[in-house]
Design an enzyme around this catalytic site. Structure first.
Site, PDB file in Angstrom:
ATOM      1  N   SER A  64      -4.067  17.463 -22.587  1.00  0.00           N
ATOM      2  CA  SER A  64      -2.912  17.903 -21.782  1.00  0.00           C
ATOM      3  C   SER A  64      -3.129  19.273 -21.152  1.00  0.00           C
ATOM      4  O   SER A  64      -2.584  19.548 -20.078  1.00  0.00           O
ATOM      5  CB  SER A  64      -1.656  17.925 -22.665  1.00  0.00           C
ATOM      6  OG  SER A  64      -1.824  18.866 -23.717  1.00  0.00           O
TER       7      SER A  64
ATOM      8  N   GLY B 280      -8.870  15.353 -30.507  1.00  0.00           N
ATOM      9  CA  GLY B 280      -7.480  14.881 -30.608  1.00  0.00           C
ATOM     10  C   GLY B 280      -7.228  13.718 -29.654  1.00  0.00           C
ATOM     11  O   GLY B 280      -6.429  12.842 -29.923  1.00  0.00           O
TER      12      GLY B 280
ATOM     13  N   GLU C  50     -17.292  14.689 -24.416  1.00  0.00           N
ATOM     14  CA  GLU C  50     -16.961  16.107 -24.229  1.00  0.00           C
ATOM     15  C   GLU C  50     -18.066  16.999 -24.780  1.00  0.00           C
ATOM     16  O   GLU C  50     -18.428  18.007 -24.194  1.00  0.00           O
ATOM     17  CB  GLU C  50     -15.645  16.442 -24.938  1.00  0.00           C
ATOM     18  CG  GLU C  50     -14.417  15.883 -24.271  1.00  0.00           C
ATOM     19  CD  GLU C  50     -13.168  16.099 -25.104  1.00  0.00           C
ATOM     20  OE1 GLU C  50     -13.279  16.202 -26.343  1.00  0.00           O
ATOM     21  OE2 GLU C  50     -12.066  16.187 -24.515  1.00  0.00           O
TER      22      GLU C  50
HETATM   23  O1  DER Z   1      -9.548  15.567 -27.355  1.00  0.00           O
HETATM   24  C1  DER Z   1      -9.849  16.745 -27.126  1.00  0.00           C
HETATM   25  O2  DER Z   1     -10.865  17.307 -27.597  1.00  0.00           O
HETATM   26  C2  DER Z   1      -8.899  17.542 -26.289  1.00  0.00           C
HETATM   27  O3  DER Z   1      -9.546  18.587 -25.662  1.00  0.00           O
HETATM   28  C3  DER Z   1      -7.785  17.972 -27.181  1.00  0.00           C
HETATM   29  O4  DER Z   1      -8.127  18.109 -28.436  1.00  0.00           O
HETATM   30  C4  DER Z   1      -6.982  19.166 -26.705  1.00  0.00           C
HETATM   31  O5  DER Z   1      -5.863  18.569 -26.220  1.00  0.00           O
HETATM   32  P1  DER Z   1      -4.586  19.319 -25.680  1.00  0.00           P
HETATM   33  O6  DER Z   1      -5.068  20.221 -24.574  1.00  0.00           O
HETATM   34  O7  DER Z   1      -3.745  18.182 -25.204  1.00  0.00           O
HETATM   35  O8  DER Z   1      -3.992  20.064 -26.832  1.00  0.00           O
END
Ligand code: DER
Length: 230
Positions: free
Chosen positions: A30, A99, A106
């Site tokens: 997000s 997450g 990534e």
């Molecule tokens: O999945 C991931 O690694 C994302 O970068 C995540 O962990 C961070 O998500 P957010 O910006 O929605 O908190």
């Protein structure tokens, strides 16, 4: 709501790091949504020329939406920059990611980049990794029971990540499944990361050691962006 504003703040700030002609890795989550939106604004209004390398269908579709040209990860070997969110970041800028179950691609993109920059709101900062967030581990489905047993033997408490609006386990873009593993707070997660990388069937962990050189942190006091550098 303020969290969303902090994510927007760091997303916009990170877009300012992208210079004309760059090939830039684009993370998932997000916070990255705000990064991509600002890149889209700069492409439209400032005629910024960049190539994005998305790490998930989420970021690829957003690049399409904002007319950001893209390359596939498999077409690249190195990148000028990569920008991504995180679930936890420690004082050495090591991170737990995954997450969004996109951590395998990534991490490849982060490793390709000359500079890997994390964009987080202050709630992600921890003294020690693994305090609040479990360690995501992507496995090939065939190895699910084997790796689950080995994780328990390592002192972990693995939990298979289930879909929310899809029945059954989350399936990653690589066809893998994700185990979210809690460890005792005193656990040496760097050692765990090394042990997991030699375990057959493990695709990738969400432990990002020694990858990020910079983190942009959205702070609620004053709605400012603090830059941490390593
Ligand atoms: O999945 C991931 O690694 C994302 O970068 C995540 O962990 C961070 O998500 P957010 O910006 O929605 O908190």
């Amino acid at each position: 709501e303020s969290n969303k504003e902090l994510k927007r703040l760091v997303g916009v700030a990170a877009a300012g790091l992208v210079r004309d002609g760059m090939v830039c890795g684009i993370g998932t989550g997000s916070t990255v949504v705000f990064f991509i939106e600002e890149l889209g604004r700069r492409v439209k209004e400032d005629k910024l020329r960049l190539t994005g390398v998305p790490t998930s269908f989420q970021s690829k579709l957003l690049c399409r939406k904002y007319n950001i040209p893209t390359l596939e990860i498999q077409d690249c070997a190195e990148l000028d920059l990569a920008v991504d969110g995180a679930d936890e970041v420690d004082p050495d800028l090591n991170a737990i990611k995954g997450g969004g179950a996109a951590h395998t691609r990534e991490k490849v993109v982060a490793a390709m980049a000359r500079e890997f920059v994390l964009i987080i709101d202050q709630s992600k900062r921890v003294e020690r990794l693994g305090t609040a967030f479990p360690v995501p581990v992507e496995v090939i489905p065939s190895a699910l029971q084997f790796v689950t047993a080995r994780l328990r033997a390592l002192g972990g408490e693995p939990e298979l990540r289930m879909g929310v609006r899809k029945d059954g386990p989350v399936i990653t873009d690589n066809g893998g499944m994700v185990l979210d593993v809690r460890f005792d707070p005193r656990t040496d997660l760097r050692r765990i990361d090394q042990e997991l990388h030699v375990l057959p069937g493990v695709v990738e962990t969400g432990l990002f050691y020694d990858l990020a050189k910079r983190a942009l942190v959205g702070r609620a006091d004053g709605m400012t962006v603090e830059t941490l550098e390593k």
